[in-house]
Scaffold this motif. Structure first.
Motif, PDB file in Angstrom:
ATOM      1  N   LEU A   1      -4.341  -1.067 -16.784  1.00 25.28           N
ATOM      2  CA  LEU A   1      -4.964  -0.226 -17.809  1.00 25.28           C
ATOM      3  C   LEU A   1      -4.832   1.255 -17.499  1.00 25.28           C
ATOM      4  CD1 LEU A   1      -8.167  -2.332 -18.526  1.00 25.28           C
ATOM      5  CD2 LEU A   1      -6.128  -2.107 -19.946  1.00 25.28           C
ATOM      6  N   MET A   2      -4.673   1.608 -16.215  1.00 25.55           N
ATOM      7  CA  MET A   2      -4.526   3.014 -15.844  1.00 25.55           C
ATOM      8  C   MET A   2      -3.128   3.548 -16.143  1.00 25.55           C
ATOM      9  SD  MET A   2      -6.524   3.409 -12.223  1.00 25.55           S
ATOM     10  CE  MET A   2      -6.012   5.099 -12.032  1.00 25.55           C
TER      11      MET A   2
ATOM     12  N   LEU B   1       6.734   5.739 -15.925  1.00 22.91           N
ATOM     13  CA  LEU B   1       6.602   4.838 -14.780  1.00 22.91           C
ATOM     14  C   LEU B   1       7.324   3.539 -15.097  1.00 22.91           C
ATOM     15  CD1 LEU B   1       2.815   5.190 -13.816  1.00 22.91           C
ATOM     16  CD2 LEU B   1       4.778   6.202 -12.651  1.00 22.91           C
ATOM     17  N   LYS B   2       7.775   2.883 -14.046  1.00 21.44           N
ATOM     18  CA  LYS B   2       8.447   1.603 -14.218  1.00 21.44           C
ATOM     19  C   LYS B   2       7.921   0.632 -13.174  1.00 21.44           C
ATOM     20  CE  LYS B   2      12.910  -0.617 -14.286  1.00 21.44           C
ATOM     21  NZ  LYS B   2      14.353  -0.497 -14.191  1.00 21.44           N
ATOM     22  N   ARG B   3       7.674  -0.599 -13.613  1.00 20.09           N
ATOM     23  CA  ARG B   3       7.249  -1.634 -12.670  1.00 20.09           C
ATOM     24  C   ARG B   3       8.449  -2.034 -11.837  1.00 20.09           C
ATOM     25  NH1 ARG B   3       3.014  -5.981 -14.655  1.00 20.09           N
ATOM     26  NH2 ARG B   3       3.044  -6.234 -12.433  1.00 20.09           N
ATOM     27  N   VAL B   4       8.282  -1.967 -10.519  1.00 21.67           N
ATOM     28  CA  VAL B   4       9.400  -2.319  -9.648  1.00 21.67           C
ATOM     29  C   VAL B   4       9.258  -3.720  -9.066  1.00 21.67           C
ATOM     30  CG1 VAL B   4      10.025   0.046  -9.086  1.00 21.67           C
ATOM     31  CG2 VAL B   4       8.311  -1.126  -7.699  1.00 21.67           C
ATOM     32  N   LEU B   5       8.060  -4.243  -9.046  1.00 21.78           N
ATOM     33  CA  LEU B   5       7.813  -5.603  -8.569  1.00 21.78           C
ATOM     34  C   LEU B   5       6.939  -6.329  -9.595  1.00 21.78           C
ATOM     35  CD1 LEU B   5       7.012  -4.771  -4.838  1.00 21.78           C
ATOM     36  CD2 LEU B   5       9.126  -5.743  -5.732  1.00 21.78           C
ATOM     37  N   PRO B   6       7.514  -6.695 -10.751  1.00 21.83           N
ATOM     38  CA  PRO B   6       6.697  -7.267 -11.820  1.00 21.83           C
ATOM     39  C   PRO B   6       6.013  -8.580 -11.442  1.00 21.83           C
ATOM     40  CG  PRO B   6       9.028  -7.360 -12.386  1.00 21.83           C
ATOM     41  CD  PRO B   6       8.917  -6.586 -11.106  1.00 21.83           C
ATOM     42  N   SER B   7       6.525  -9.288 -10.461  1.00 19.85           N
ATOM     43  CA  SER B   7       5.887 -10.548 -10.086  1.00 19.85           C
ATOM     44  C   SER B   7       4.683 -10.332  -9.163  1.00 19.85           C
ATOM     45  CB  SER B   7       6.891 -11.482  -9.408  1.00 19.85           C
ATOM     46  OG  SER B   7       7.365 -10.891  -8.219  1.00 19.85           O
TER      47      SER B   7
END
Length: 84
Positions: A6-7, A17-23
């Motif tokens: 949520l932040m 920003l990009k998620r680098v470890l989505p799992s």
């Protein structure tokens, strides 16, 4: 650093920003409150602690905590679909 979805959801949606470890998902934790001994504790601090304790109990007994966690898991899944 692991930040709550949520932040950062707006920044992820904008591409800032990009998620680098989505799992990788953090396990939801119950909040804890640390404070010095109750000796000479200000009345306002004591009342605040009592309020938080009662509010948490009401949330747990109403089942709202489970609803919020379910919503959070669905939200994360939807974010993963949008990012994936």
């Amino acid at each position: 650093m692991l930040l709550p979805s949520l932040m950062v959801e707006d920044a992820v949606a904008r591409g800032a920003l990009k998620r680098v470890l989505p799992s990788l998902e953090a396990t939801p934790l119950d909040p804890h409150l640390a404070y010095p001994s109750r000796e000479q504790q200000h009345v306002r601090v004591r009342k605040f602690i009592e309020h938080l304790t009662e509010a948490r109990s009401r949330l747990k007994s109403s089942g709202l905590v489970d609803v919020l966690r379910s919503f959070q898991l669905r939200h994360r899944a939807e974010q993963g679909e949008r990012l994936g």
